[in-house]
Design a protein around this motif. Structure first.
Motif: not given
Length: 208
Positions: A155-172
């Motif tokens: 249920g995590e959104g793109t921005t949350q995933i980006s922050d937790k994995l320390r990758i760019k939103v574009k990469t997600v």
């Protein structure tokens, strides 16, 4: 070629029987399972080469998943086609999650199902190399895609995933696009369903 149909709907059974007949599999080679116990007994002898299972026929118990998982492992030469049922979403595609396991839905086109059956029959009878138009390679996710998918499914959104994995939103977004292509659906609910069913009936989608 011995075949088992584990499907409670009479009309769906008739459709499957027709597809089998088109591929030279007659009624004498086809048996029907009305319960998980029936399915287990039918797989003992003779060994079935095609097993068609409607997900809705499986009891909502961990035991049923274990039984199917064991049958898949015990019969590597048998083709298991699992029809998703607890989704109202339209999915005409198919996904190989193992060399002998296909996940699809009742919305699959008859022509596509016939191609899959024909390919397996020809390979079994050694009468040809099968249909090279079919993508029969099991889905493989990268480690990064798999990690992202778990978070997406929780249920995590793109921005949350980006922050937790320390990758760019574009990469997600790129990972999501790759997963959608591999599972052949833009619908996240179908993707979740395919992944959960794969986790339940096998050891999950392959990760490289």
């Amino acid at each position: 070629m011995q075949t088992i149909i584990f499907e409670s709907c009479r009309f769906t059974r008739l459709g499957l029987i027709h597809s089998l007949a088109v591929n030279g599999i007659g009624s004498r080679e086809t048996s029907y399972a009305n319960s998980l116990e029936d399915l287990q007994r039918s797989c003992e002898h003779p060994i079935p080469r095609i097993i068609l299972i409607n997900e809705s026929c499986l009891p909502i118990q961990s035991q049923s998943s274990t039984v199917i998982r064991n049958l898949i492992v015990e019969h590597p030469q048998s083709l298991f086609i699992i029809f998703m049922s607890s989704t109202n979403n339209h999915f005409e595609q198919y996904v190989f999650v193992r060399e002998n396991v296909i996940i699809t839905s009742k919305s699959i086109k008859t022509a596509t199902l016939n191609q899959l059956l024909s390919h397996h029959v020809r390979q079994f009878n050694l009468t040809g190399i099968g249909d090279n138009r079919l993508n029969i390679s099991p889905v493989v996710l990268s480690r990064s895609e798999s990690n992202m998918l778990k978070m997406w499914m929780s249920g995590e959104g793109t921005t949350q995933i980006s922050d937790k994995l320390r990758i760019k939103v574009k990469t997600v977004s790129s990972y999501k696009g790759s997963i959608k292509r591999k599972i052949k659906s833009q619908n996240k609910h179908i993707i979740y369903h395919v992944v959960r069913l794969s986790d339940s009936l096998t050891e999950g989608i392959y990760v490289s």
